[in-house]
Design a protein around this motif. Structure first.
Motif, PDB file in Angstrom:
ATOM      1  N   ARG A  30      35.434 -18.050  41.258  1.00  0.00           N
ATOM      2  CA  ARG A  30      34.647 -18.702  42.319  1.00  0.00           C
ATOM      3  C   ARG A  30      33.261 -18.104  42.461  1.00  0.00           C
ATOM      4  N   VAL A  31      33.118 -16.798  42.265  1.00  0.00           N
ATOM      5  CA  VAL A  31      31.874 -16.132  42.638  1.00  0.00           C
ATOM      6  C   VAL A  31      31.127 -15.479  41.483  1.00  0.00           C
ATOM      7  N   ALA A  32      31.639 -15.560  40.272  1.00  0.00           N
ATOM      8  CA  ALA A  32      31.077 -14.807  39.143  1.00  0.00           C
ATOM      9  C   ALA A  32      29.572 -15.012  38.959  1.00  0.00           C
ATOM     10  N   ARG A  33      29.108 -16.215  39.131  1.00  0.00           N
ATOM     11  CA  ARG A  33      27.680 -16.485  38.908  1.00  0.00           C
ATOM     12  C   ARG A  33      26.782 -15.939  40.027  1.00  0.00           C
ATOM     13  N   ARG A  34      27.389 -15.580  41.153  1.00  0.00           N
ATOM     14  CA  ARG A  34      26.607 -15.064  42.282  1.00  0.00           C
ATOM     15  C   ARG A  34      26.704 -13.549  42.423  1.00  0.00           C
ATOM     16  N   VAL A  35      27.547 -12.909  41.638  1.00  0.00           N
ATOM     17  CA  VAL A  35      27.769 -11.469  41.763  1.00  0.00           C
ATOM     18  C   VAL A  35      26.995 -10.752  40.650  1.00  0.00           C
ATOM     19  N   PRO A  36      25.956  -9.998  41.020  1.00  0.00           N
ATOM     20  CA  PRO A  36      25.123  -9.366  39.994  1.00  0.00           C
ATOM     21  C   PRO A  36      25.821  -8.240  39.227  1.00  0.00           C
ATOM     22  N   PHE A  37      26.921  -7.739  39.726  1.00  0.00           N
ATOM     23  CA  PHE A  37      27.618  -6.619  39.083  1.00  0.00           C
ATOM     24  C   PHE A  37      28.922  -7.069  38.432  1.00  0.00           C
ATOM     25  N   VAL A  38      29.007  -8.335  38.048  1.00  0.00           N
ATOM     26  CA  VAL A  38      30.249  -8.894  37.516  1.00  0.00           C
ATOM     27  C   VAL A  38      30.694  -8.182  36.239  1.00  0.00           C
ATOM     28  N   ASP A  39      29.745  -7.733  35.415  1.00  0.00           N
ATOM     29  CA  ASP A  39      30.128  -7.030  34.191  1.00  0.00           C
ATOM     30  C   ASP A  39      30.835  -5.717  34.493  1.00  0.00           C
ATOM     31  N   GLU A  40      30.345  -4.969  35.467  1.00  0.00           N
ATOM     32  CA  GLU A  40      30.987  -3.711  35.853  1.00  0.00           C
ATOM     33  C   GLU A  40      32.327  -3.966  36.550  1.00  0.00           C
ATOM     34  N   LEU A  41      32.390  -5.035  37.292  1.00  0.00           N
ATOM     35  CA  LEU A  41      33.636  -5.424  37.954  1.00  0.00           C
ATOM     36  C   LEU A  41      34.728  -5.667  36.911  1.00  0.00           C
ATOM     37  N   LEU A  42      34.382  -6.403  35.872  1.00  0.00           N
ATOM     38  CA  LEU A  42      35.337  -6.676  34.798  1.00  0.00           C
ATOM     39  C   LEU A  42      35.674  -5.419  34.000  1.00  0.00           C
ATOM     40  N   ALA A  43      34.695  -4.573  33.742  1.00  0.00           N
ATOM     41  CA  ALA A  43      34.962  -3.321  33.026  1.00  0.00           C
ATOM     42  C   ALA A  43      35.938  -2.463  33.829  1.00  0.00           C
ATOM     43  N   ALA A  44      35.756  -2.426  35.140  1.00  0.00           N
ATOM     44  CA  ALA A  44      36.679  -1.671  36.003  1.00  0.00           C
ATOM     45  C   ALA A  44      38.073  -2.272  35.925  1.00  0.00           C
ATOM     46  N   TYR A  45      38.156  -3.586  35.933  1.00  0.00           N
ATOM     47  CA  TYR A  45      39.459  -4.247  35.828  1.00  0.00           C
ATOM     48  C   TYR A  45      40.145  -3.855  34.521  1.00  0.00           C
ATOM     49  N   PRO A  51      46.475   1.435  29.348  1.00  0.00           N
ATOM     50  CA  PRO A  51      47.513   2.456  29.491  1.00  0.00           C
ATOM     51  C   PRO A  51      47.000   3.885  29.298  1.00  0.00           C
ATOM     52  N   ARG A  52      45.834   4.038  28.689  1.00  0.00           N
ATOM     53  CA  ARG A  52      45.264   5.383  28.490  1.00  0.00           C
ATOM     54  C   ARG A  52      44.567   5.923  29.730  1.00  0.00           C
ATOM     55  N   THR A  53      44.287   5.062  30.700  1.00  0.00           N
ATOM     56  CA  THR A  53      43.596   5.499  31.917  1.00  0.00           C
ATOM     57  C   THR A  53      44.569   6.256  32.820  1.00  0.00           C
ATOM     58  N   PRO A  54      44.189   7.455  33.271  1.00  0.00           N
ATOM     59  CA  PRO A  54      45.064   8.219  34.167  1.00  0.00           C
ATOM     60  C   PRO A  54      45.304   7.469  35.486  1.00  0.00           C
ATOM     61  N   ILE A  55      46.466   7.673  36.055  1.00  0.00           N
ATOM     62  CA  ILE A  55      46.859   6.950  37.269  1.00  0.00           C
ATOM     63  C   ILE A  55      45.880   7.190  38.423  1.00  0.00           C
ATOM     64  N   GLN A  56      45.322   8.392  38.546  1.00  0.00           N
ATOM     65  CA  GLN A  56      44.372   8.644  39.633  1.00  0.00           C
ATOM     66  C   GLN A  56      43.127   7.776  39.484  1.00  0.00           C
ATOM     67  N   SER A  97      32.876   7.774  40.301  1.00  0.00           N
ATOM     68  CA  SER A  97      33.815   8.886  40.440  1.00  0.00           C
ATOM     69  C   SER A  97      34.767   9.009  39.254  1.00  0.00           C
ATOM     70  N   VAL A  98      34.941   7.934  38.500  1.00  0.00           N
ATOM     71  CA  VAL A  98      35.845   7.969  37.341  1.00  0.00           C
ATOM     72  C   VAL A  98      35.132   7.485  36.079  1.00  0.00           C
ATOM     73  N   ALA A  99      33.834   7.676  36.013  1.00  0.00           N
ATOM     74  CA  ALA A  99      33.002   7.116  34.939  1.00  0.00           C
ATOM     75  C   ALA A  99      33.493   7.468  33.542  1.00  0.00           C
ATOM     76  N   ARG A 100      34.038   8.632  33.376  1.00  0.00           N
ATOM     77  CA  ARG A 100      34.458   9.034  32.022  1.00  0.00           C
ATOM     78  C   ARG A 100      35.624   8.194  31.499  1.00  0.00           C
ATOM     79  N   TYR A 101      36.301   7.466  32.384  1.00  0.00           N
ATOM     80  CA  TYR A 101      37.435   6.645  31.968  1.00  0.00           C
ATOM     81  C   TYR A 101      37.065   5.180  31.738  1.00  0.00           C
ATOM     82  N   VAL A 102      35.913   4.756  32.234  1.00  0.00           N
ATOM     83  CA  VAL A 102      35.438   3.388  31.989  1.00  0.00           C
ATOM     84  C   VAL A 102      34.665   3.451  30.675  1.00  0.00           C
TER      85      VAL A 102
END
Length: 120
Positions: A30-45, A51-56, A97-102
């Motif tokens: 619904r909002v992808a075209r209006r969200v300027p940080f959509v690429d980072e949002l998807l990378a976070a997802y 499975p390699r990302t630590p649970i914290q 805060s978790v940049a090394r895992y993204v």
């Protein structure tokens, strides 16, 4: 050795995960075209489902994604120019805060997903 400072709360993680599972893709579409940080949002997802990302790290990012999905937040999304400011701030803080895992792989997958979505 560096210690993780984040306390992992399994119940909160499960709630956030359920919210993201049901609401992330519909809201993103619904909002992808209006969200300027959509690429980072998807990378976070993609980082949260890796499975390699630590649970914290997953818990931190899942909390930020769940905030994005919430229908009501601090600054309502419909306010033009400001609506996604709080979402961006929460996501930025979480990723920072978790940049090394993204990873570059997560970002590449996000770009590929966006490219395919824009072709439709």
């Amino acid at each position: 050795m560096a210690q993780e400072l984040t306390v992992y709360d399994p119940k909160k993680f499960e709630r956030d995960q359920a919210r993201v599972k049901t609401g992330f893709w519909p809201k993103l579409k619904r909002v992808a075209r209006r969200v300027p940080f959509v690429d980072e949002l998807l990378a976070a997802y993609y980082c949260t489902i890796d499975p390699r990302t630590p649970i914290q790290a997953k818990a931190i990012l899942m909390g930020a994604l769940a905030y994005f999905v919430l229908p009501v937040d601090v600054i309502p999304d419909f306010i033009i120019g400001f609506g996604y400011t709080d979402d961006a701030t929460v996501l930025y803080a979480a990723i920072r805060s978790v940049a090394r895992y993204v990873t570059d792989d997560h970002r590449a997958k996000a770009r590929e997903t966006l490219k395919r979505a824009l072709q439709d």
